[in-house]
Design an enzyme around this catalytic site. Structure first.
Site, PDB file in Angstrom:
ATOM      1  N   ASP A  89      -8.303  15.798 -20.280  1.00  0.00           N
ATOM      2  CA  ASP A  89      -7.593  14.612 -20.772  1.00  0.00           C
ATOM      3  C   ASP A  89      -6.615  14.960 -21.903  1.00  0.00           C
ATOM      4  O   ASP A  89      -5.481  14.499 -21.899  1.00  0.00           O
ATOM      5  CB  ASP A  89      -8.611  13.568 -21.266  1.00  0.00           C
ATOM      6  N   ASP A 124       0.851  -1.191   0.000  1.00  0.00           N
ATOM      7  CA  ASP A 124       0.000   0.000   0.000  1.00  0.00           C
ATOM      8  C   ASP A 124       0.892   1.248   0.000  1.00  0.00           C
ATOM      9  O   ASP A 124       1.899   1.295   0.697  1.00  0.00           O
ATOM     10  CB  ASP A 124      -0.847  -0.046   1.287  1.00  0.00           C
ATOM     11  N   LYS A 173       0.370  12.881 -16.630  1.00  0.00           N
ATOM     12  CA  LYS A 173      -0.715  13.842 -16.747  1.00  0.00           C
ATOM     13  C   LYS A 173      -2.036  13.133 -16.418  1.00  0.00           C
ATOM     14  O   LYS A 173      -2.067  11.908 -16.511  1.00  0.00           O
ATOM     15  CB  LYS A 173      -0.763  14.441 -18.156  1.00  0.00           C
ATOM     16  N   HIS A 230      -2.063  17.904 -24.385  1.00  0.00           N
ATOM     17  CA  HIS A 230      -1.567  17.590 -25.740  1.00  0.00           C
ATOM     18  C   HIS A 230      -1.871  18.709 -26.739  1.00  0.00           C
ATOM     19  O   HIS A 230      -1.008  19.133 -27.510  1.00  0.00           O
ATOM     20  CB  HIS A 230      -2.216  16.304 -26.276  1.00  0.00           C
ATOM     21  N   HIS A 248       2.971  12.942 -23.265  1.00  0.00           N
ATOM     22  CA  HIS A 248       3.658  12.082 -24.244  1.00  0.00           C
ATOM     23  C   HIS A 248       3.656  12.673 -25.654  1.00  0.00           C
ATOM     24  O   HIS A 248       4.437  12.264 -26.497  1.00  0.00           O
ATOM     25  CB  HIS A 248       3.122  10.642 -24.209  1.00  0.00           C
ATOM     26  N   LYS A 305       6.640  12.806 -29.190  1.00  0.00           N
ATOM     27  CA  LYS A 305       6.301  12.323 -30.540  1.00  0.00           C
ATOM     28  C   LYS A 305       7.202  13.007 -31.564  1.00  0.00           C
ATOM     29  O   LYS A 305       7.298  14.239 -31.587  1.00  0.00           O
ATOM     30  CB  LYS A 305       4.835  12.637 -30.878  1.00  0.00           C
TER      31      LYS A 305
HETATM   32  C1  BG6 Z   1      -3.909  10.122 -23.654  1.00  0.00           C
HETATM   33  C2  BG6 Z   1      -5.362  10.258 -23.316  1.00  0.00           C
HETATM   34  O1  BG6 Z   1      -3.128  11.052 -22.943  1.00  0.00           O
HETATM   35  O2  BG6 Z   1      -3.724  10.342 -25.050  1.00  0.00           O
HETATM   36  C3  BG6 Z   1      -6.210   9.329 -24.164  1.00  0.00           C
HETATM   37  O3  BG6 Z   1      -5.551   9.967 -21.949  1.00  0.00           O
HETATM   38  C4  BG6 Z   1      -5.909   9.512 -25.633  1.00  0.00           C
HETATM   39  O4  BG6 Z   1      -7.597   9.538 -23.919  1.00  0.00           O
HETATM   40  C5  BG6 Z   1      -4.408   9.421 -25.870  1.00  0.00           C
HETATM   41  O5  BG6 Z   1      -6.593   8.485 -26.346  1.00  0.00           O
HETATM   42  C6  BG6 Z   1      -4.056   9.724 -27.307  1.00  0.00           C
HETATM   43  O6  BG6 Z   1      -2.696   9.498 -27.522  1.00  0.00           O
HETATM   44  P1  BG6 Z   1      -2.145   9.083 -28.948  1.00  0.00           P
HETATM   45  O7  BG6 Z   1      -0.674   9.025 -28.774  1.00  0.00           O
HETATM   46  O8  BG6 Z   1      -2.751   7.752 -29.281  1.00  0.00           O
HETATM   47  O9  BG6 Z   1      -2.607  10.157 -29.894  1.00  0.00           O
END
Ligand code: BG6
Length: 461
Positions: free
Chosen positions: A224, A84, A137, A229, A167, A171
């Protein structure tokens, strides 16, 4: 040169993110970069190390990337601590597994509500530790909670040792936006309000929220993907050129840009929810969470004043693709009497699933009349990106390189933009699965439109 981390600990080892992203990245780091340090998974699942290894194998097989040699090496480095996150004995056992390691990297692939608890637990690992912390995130739920989280993490970790993952920054095609803009002299003179009419960014996903109903229903499209992003893509597209030699030069300009984006006005935001979302397991039957968002933004700077920017992101749309359309202005006077379709002069940047950078221009159609046609000059076209973003980012964090991570002021500026529309409790507008979202999104773009709908990826050879 910053020292390389000498152990990699990942919390949430039995979870979804580990399955989808972390195991493939770890195998990639072992295979491509010779990662050779203890890798310790932590979770509370009542599992054994063998179960974790089996899960790793299953993850790699399901991604079609199981590499027998690299996997054997990975499992020889793998350890597991079951416990935990609130229990001090979990950290005592983690300390034992860390052995002589002095500079571990801790990756928190867990809900943000647990970041503080785990950071505090990690602080008990002992003096002399020069640990790094990677956090997933969304970083916080709004501007205030992100600031609170910063205060907690900064009690235990200096800012340069905190790596906030988005992320999209890992890319390849997102990095290529910056590269193409700033490695050619021809774009900078036209990259402004004098030559650019409008900018559109579309992140379309064909799938719904799948098995992430509970997470998604506490998050929604704005938190999200829009706050992180989409705004990072916008910053790469519109920031000023980096100056100076500081390794933080790019982040400095991104921060300046994001601070100039006007906070969202609710009248310029359309929130949608796909039909059937409320029946997804984990989703409330009267949920007002949006699975689609379209917004009109402005950047209050000399370069961008008055240029409308449209961003839309949604699930259960007709296809999966992320694409940017920069629409150039027409010449001040049309010299040939003909109908010119919208966006006939443009730059199109497709980030996924395949990668394209293209310039749309008008050339004369062969024949007697001065009639033209739209053509696209493809600058680059690849089937997909080269290194998985998580592998790139984890590798950078292990080396202490922070350029591709969110910084405290950048994340704060991103929350500042969306904060005013986060607590909308009004029901979002319903849209049919497989459509381009509510029709109100078309009204939002109005005469600056229509929306550019990305096409499906071309079939492979
Ligand atoms: C994530 C989100 O950060 O990015 C998801 O939580 C989303 O909901 C995803 O589908 C998309 O990432 P990618 O790299 O597939 O465009």
């Amino acid at each position: 040169m910053r020292p390389v981390s000498d152990a990699l600990v990942f919390f949430g080892a039995t979870g979804d993110l580990a399955y989808k992203q972390i195991f493939p990245s770890l195998q990639g780091l072992v295979r491509d970069e010779g990662l050779d340090v203890p890798i310790i998974g932590v979770a509370k699942a009542g599992w054994s190390l063998d179960q974790l290894k089996a899960r790793a194998k299953d993850s790699l097989s399901s991604h079609g990337c199981l590499d027998a040699k690299a996997f054997a090496k990975l499992t020889s480095l793998l350890r597991y601590v079951d416990g935990d996150y609130n229990d001090p004995s979990t950290y005592v056992r983690l300390r034992q597994e860390l052995g002589d390691a002095k500079r571990p990297l801790h990756y928190l692939a867990i809900p943000p509500s647990l970041f503080g608890t785990v950071a505090e637990g990690l602080a008990t690992l002992g003096a002399g530790m020069d640990a790094r912390l990677v956090v997933e995130k969304p970083f916080g739920r709004d501007r205030e909670s992100a600031r609170q989280l910063d205060r907690i993490l900064n009690r235990f970790f200096p800012e340069e040792n905190i790596f906030r993952i988005d992320h999209y920054l890992g890319k390849e095609p997102v990095q290529n936006i910056l590269y193409t803009r700033f490695s050619n002299a021809m774009f900078e003179p036209i990259w402004n309000r004098i030559y650019i009419n409008s900018i559109q960014i579309t992140m379309a996903e064909k799938f719904g929220v799948q098995d992430r109903g509970k997470f998604y229903d506490e998050t929604g499209a704005i938190r999200d993907v829009f706050q992180n992003h989409m705004l990072q893509v916008l910053a790469s597209l519109t920031m000023d050129p980096p100056t100076g030699e500081e390794c933080d030069a790019i982040r400095e300009q991104k921060a300046a840009l994001l601070k100039a984006v006007r906070p969202l006005d609710a009248a310029h935001v359309v929130r949608g929810q796909y039909a059937g979302y409320q029946s997804v397991p984990g989703v409330k039957s009267d949920s007002t969470i949006e699975t689609f968002v379209a917004a009109k933004l402005f950047i209050d700077s000399w370069r961008w004043a008055g240029v409308p920017i449209f961003i839309r992101a949604g699930k259960a749309l007709p296809l999966t693709a992320t694409e940017i359309m920069v629409d150039f202005k027409r010449p001040p006077r049309e010299s040939f009497a003909e109908f010119i379709p919208p966006a006939s002069g443009h730059m199109r940047i497709r980030i996924s699933p395949d990668v394209t950078i293209a310039l749309g221009l008008r050339v004369k159609h062969p024949g007697e009349g001065m009639q033209g046609q739209d053509v696209e000059l493809i600058l680059t076209e690849q089937e997909s990106a080269f290194m998985p973003p998580y592998q790139r980012l984890l590798g950078d964090a292990m080396h202490g390189i922070g350029d591709l991570f969110g910084r405290q002021d950048i994340v704060d500026a991103q929350w500042r933009i969306v904060d005013s529309v986060l607590n909308e409790n009004a029901p979002p507008i319903a849209y049919a699965q497989g459509s381009w979202g509510p029709k109100e999104a078309s009204q939002l773009i109005g005469t600056d439109g229509p929306w550019h709908n990305p096409l499906p990826a071309a079939p492979g050879p």
